[in-house]
Write a protein that holds these residues in place. Sequence first.
Motif, PDB file in Angstrom:
ATOM      1  N   HIS A 227       0.854  -1.191   0.000  1.00  0.00           N
ATOM      2  CA  HIS A 227       0.000   0.000   0.000  1.00  0.00           C
ATOM      3  C   HIS A 227       0.886   1.236   0.000  1.00  0.00           C
ATOM      4  O   HIS A 227       0.756   2.114   0.863  1.00  0.00           O
TER       5      HIS A 227
ATOM      6  N   THR B 146      -3.282  -3.205   5.332  1.00  0.00           N
ATOM      7  CA  THR B 146      -4.280  -2.119   5.301  1.00  0.00           C
ATOM      8  C   THR B 146      -5.696  -2.587   4.967  1.00  0.00           C
ATOM      9  O   THR B 146      -6.651  -2.244   5.670  1.00  0.00           O
ATOM     10  N   ASP B 147      -5.854  -3.395   3.915  1.00  0.00           N
ATOM     11  CA  ASP B 147      -7.215  -3.761   3.483  1.00  0.00           C
ATOM     12  C   ASP B 147      -7.937  -4.672   4.481  1.00  0.00           C
ATOM     13  O   ASP B 147      -9.151  -4.613   4.605  1.00  0.00           O
TER      14      ASP B 147
ATOM     15  N   HIS C  76      -6.228   3.546  -4.213  1.00  0.00           N
ATOM     16  CA  HIS C  76      -5.289   2.632  -3.551  1.00  0.00           C
ATOM     17  C   HIS C  76      -4.181   3.436  -2.872  1.00  0.00           C
ATOM     18  O   HIS C  76      -3.328   4.006  -3.551  1.00  0.00           O
TER      19      HIS C  76
ATOM     20  N   GLU D 113      -7.863   6.292   1.561  1.00  0.00           N
ATOM     21  CA  GLU D 113      -7.448   5.139   2.370  1.00  0.00           C
ATOM     22  C   GLU D 113      -6.495   5.557   3.490  1.00  0.00           C
ATOM     23  O   GLU D 113      -6.536   5.009   4.600  1.00  0.00           O
TER      24      GLU D 113
HETATM   25 ZN   LIG Z   1      -6.372  -0.899   0.144  1.00  0.00          ZN
END
Ligand SMILES: [Zn+2]
Length: 257
Positions: free
Chosen positions: A35, A43-44, A169, A174
């Motif tokens: 990321h 992160t996701d 992204h 984010e």
């Molecule tokens: Zn992400």
Amino acid sequence: MKTLLMEEMTSREIKQAIADGYTTVIVAAGSIEQHGPHLPIGTDYMLGTTGALEIAEGLGHTLVAPTIRPGCSDHHMPFSGTITISTELLKELCRAYCRSLAKHGFTRIVLLATHGGNIEPMAEVAPEIAAELGCTVVSPLILGTPETMGCMRPLIEAHGLTEDESGIHAGFIETCEMLASPFAHLVEMEHAERGFTGNPFEAIEKVKVDGHWKMTDISPNGILGDPRKASVEAGRELSRIATPVYVKIVAQALGDA
Ligand SMILES: [Zn+2]
């Protein structure tokens, strides 16, 4: 209830919660992938868990299953640390989760993709599992829809950013979400830098070969967007405006709204 996260509950507490009407459960699937130079590879899945928790609170009578950590991330493999699984393995994990959860008494399961590569496989497998188990299994889309992007637009514009700079992204959005999350201490803003800020979807189409594409062909630093103006305050504001929209999308998929 001390928590809605199943992994922090005892089996006894989960049994009681289901008996008390907590028969809806969210299964988020994130990723372990690069990321950019400033956000952790988790992160996701981290944002998947925090996002699922906020949606569960909004829905009511909903628990959050342990988030599926790795996702379908072939396009990030040139970057160190990325771990990718096949779409078939993700589907099989969803089947295994749902069979287990249905056995314990959950009657409504939300498969939530919090990473782009997981969207299609989860949407494909949801109706198949619903038919097999005879319960409600849905996979509503919350990432990058006109509704979710639309609600964020005033905040993005207030920061002098375009939608492409806000990013899909490791960009502004984010990074803000991570800064306002329990994982904020893992964000290294001193390494935040501008990434690719053209239209990411057009760029992805251009570098696709046989349905596959590589992030490095679009963005050498792995960022789609520009995270440099991200802040805790903007992250809190994002959560305040976007969470009700996510809750509405999920409730509609479940037939509640
Ligand atoms: Zn992400």
